[in-house]
Design a protein around this motif. Sequence first.
Motif, PDB file in Angstrom:
ATOM      1  N   UNK A 129      61.517  21.989  47.941  1.00 56.11           N
ATOM      2  CA  UNK A 129      62.251  21.377  49.059  1.00 56.11           C
ATOM      3  C   UNK A 129      63.626  22.019  49.204  1.00 56.11           C
ATOM      4  N   UNK A 130      64.355  22.159  48.101  1.00 55.25           N
ATOM      5  CA  UNK A 130      65.686  22.776  48.148  1.00 55.25           C
ATOM      6  C   UNK A 130      65.604  24.227  48.622  1.00 55.25           C
ATOM      7  N   UNK A 131      64.572  24.942  48.197  1.00 60.23           N
ATOM      8  CA  UNK A 131      64.408  26.340  48.608  1.00 60.23           C
ATOM      9  C   UNK A 131      64.194  26.449  50.121  1.00 60.23           C
ATOM     10  N   UNK A 132      63.474  25.506  50.715  1.00 65.03           N
ATOM     11  CA  UNK A 132      63.295  25.520  52.171  1.00 65.03           C
ATOM     12  C   UNK A 132      64.631  25.357  52.885  1.00 65.03           C
ATOM     13  N   UNK A 133      65.467  24.442  52.402  1.00 68.77           N
ATOM     14  CA  UNK A 133      66.784  24.262  53.006  1.00 68.77           C
ATOM     15  C   UNK A 133      67.637  25.514  52.854  1.00 68.77           C
ATOM     16  N   UNK A 134      67.618  26.101  51.660  1.00 72.42           N
ATOM     17  CA  UNK A 134      68.412  27.311  51.420  1.00 72.42           C
ATOM     18  C   UNK A 134      67.972  28.460  52.317  1.00 72.42           C
ATOM     19  N   UNK A 135      66.678  28.515  52.640  1.00 70.91           N
ATOM     20  CA  UNK A 135      66.147  29.579  53.503  1.00 70.91           C
ATOM     21  C   UNK A 135      66.303  29.250  54.991  1.00 70.91           C
ATOM     22  N   UNK A 136      66.832  28.059  55.310  1.00 70.39           N
ATOM     23  CA  UNK A 136      67.005  27.675  56.702  1.00 70.39           C
ATOM     24  C   UNK A 136      65.716  27.314  57.401  1.00 70.39           C
ATOM     25  N   UNK A 137      64.689  26.986  56.642  1.00 71.57           N
ATOM     26  CA  UNK A 137      63.374  26.639  57.204  1.00 71.57           C
ATOM     27  C   UNK A 137      63.319  25.128  57.431  1.00 71.57           C
TER      28      UNK A 137
ATOM     29  N   UNK B 100      59.978  23.212  58.411  1.00 71.90           N
ATOM     30  CA  UNK B 100      59.096  23.044  57.253  1.00 71.90           C
ATOM     31  C   UNK B 100      59.645  21.975  56.313  1.00 71.90           C
ATOM     32  N   UNK B 101      60.978  21.940  56.180  1.00 73.14           N
ATOM     33  CA  UNK B 101      61.604  20.908  55.355  1.00 73.14           C
ATOM     34  C   UNK B 101      61.327  19.529  55.937  1.00 73.14           C
TER      35      UNK B 101
ATOM     36  N   UNK C 236      69.133   8.178  57.853  1.00 78.27           N
ATOM     37  CA  UNK C 236      68.367   8.716  58.973  1.00 78.27           C
ATOM     38  C   UNK C 236      66.872   8.592  58.736  1.00 78.27           C
ATOM     39  N   UNK C 237      66.164   8.161  59.775  1.00 75.11           N
ATOM     40  CA  UNK C 237      64.708   8.138  59.745  1.00 75.11           C
ATOM     41  C   UNK C 237      64.198   9.468  60.303  1.00 75.11           C
ATOM     42  N   UNK C 238      62.889   9.588  60.457  1.00 72.39           N
ATOM     43  CA  UNK C 238      62.290  10.849  60.932  1.00 72.39           C
ATOM     44  C   UNK C 238      62.837  11.267  62.296  1.00 72.39           C
ATOM     45  N   UNK C 239      63.002  10.311  63.214  1.00 72.50           N
ATOM     46  CA  UNK C 239      63.495  10.647  64.549  1.00 72.50           C
ATOM     47  C   UNK C 239      64.907  11.230  64.485  1.00 72.50           C
ATOM     48  N   UNK C 240      65.792  10.592  63.748  1.00 74.50           N
ATOM     49  CA  UNK C 240      67.158  11.108  63.632  1.00 74.50           C
ATOM     50  C   UNK C 240      67.194  12.449  62.908  1.00 74.50           C
ATOM     51  N   UNK C 241      66.352  12.611  61.893  1.00 70.83           N
ATOM     52  CA  UNK C 241      66.273  13.900  61.210  1.00 70.83           C
ATOM     53  C   UNK C 241      65.811  14.986  62.175  1.00 70.83           C
ATOM     54  N   UNK C 242      64.809  14.673  62.998  1.00 70.93           N
ATOM     55  CA  UNK C 242      64.311  15.644  63.982  1.00 70.93           C
ATOM     56  C   UNK C 242      65.404  16.018  64.971  1.00 70.93           C
ATOM     57  N   UNK C 243      66.179  15.045  65.430  1.00 78.02           N
ATOM     58  CA  UNK C 243      67.279  15.334  66.360  1.00 78.02           C
ATOM     59  C   UNK C 243      68.321  16.235  65.717  1.00 78.02           C
ATOM     60  N   UNK C 244      68.624  16.000  64.441  1.00 74.31           N
ATOM     61  CA  UNK C 244      69.620  16.833  63.756  1.00 74.31           C
ATOM     62  C   UNK C 244      69.092  18.251  63.559  1.00 74.31           C
ATOM     63  N   UNK C 245      67.823  18.382  63.192  1.00 72.85           N
ATOM     64  CA  UNK C 245      67.220  19.713  63.054  1.00 72.85           C
ATOM     65  C   UNK C 245      67.254  20.439  64.394  1.00 72.85           C
TER      66      UNK C 245
ATOM     67  N   UNK D  60      74.762  21.014  57.290  1.00 68.44           N
ATOM     68  CA  UNK D  60      73.336  21.068  56.942  1.00 68.44           C
ATOM     69  C   UNK D  60      72.957  19.816  56.159  1.00 68.44           C
ATOM     70  N   UNK D  61      71.834  19.855  55.483  1.00 70.82           N
ATOM     71  CA  UNK D  61      71.376  18.716  54.699  1.00 70.82           C
ATOM     72  C   UNK D  61      71.698  18.954  53.236  1.00 70.82           C
ATOM     73  N   UNK D  62      72.375  18.022  52.650  1.00 70.63           N
ATOM     74  CA  UNK D  62      72.780  18.138  51.251  1.00 70.63           C
ATOM     75  C   UNK D  62      71.522  18.118  50.391  1.00 70.63           C
TER      76      UNK D  62
END
Length: 156
Positions: free
Chosen positions: A11-19, A22-23, A54-63, A154-156
């Motif tokens: 999971x952390x590797x996906x964030x570090x890669x900017x994916x 997928x995260x 944040x729930x899935x909807x808010x996470x999607x908006x931030x992404x 980004x996401x901590x």
Amino acid sequence: MTDPRDFIADEAALLDAGRLDEWLALFAEDGRYWVPLLGAAQADPHSHNSIAYEDRLLLQLRVDRLKNPRAHSQHPASHCQHVLQRSIIEREDAATGEVELRTPFIYVEARGDEQVMLAGTYRHRLVRDAAGWAIRQKRVDLLNAARALPAIQLFI
């Protein structure tokens, strides 16, 4: 099925890669991302303010905002690096398929010439699904969370 400790590192590797898409797909439909303002002392997200809840909807908006080429906060773009200690499984529930893990971390976010470093502990609640593991809750207990924090893009 992969070891849940490997899932946390992936999971952390996906964030570090900017994916980020997928995260986000790692979250269960009822998944939550929570950064308590009081850190580990905060029992739930409803009894006190949080830095993020944040729930899935808010996470999607931030992404979606982060991926938008017109997002002012991403000129220049932010990049991050997670440094994790080995995750510790704190609880497993065979009946529900849930597992809870604790992972101490250091997080570095860079944007242009600026760099922010944060430390704390992740507390993941994972559930098994058809694809393997899914995040039901990712709690981020920051070290000294109540202090004035810089803007984290980004996401901590």
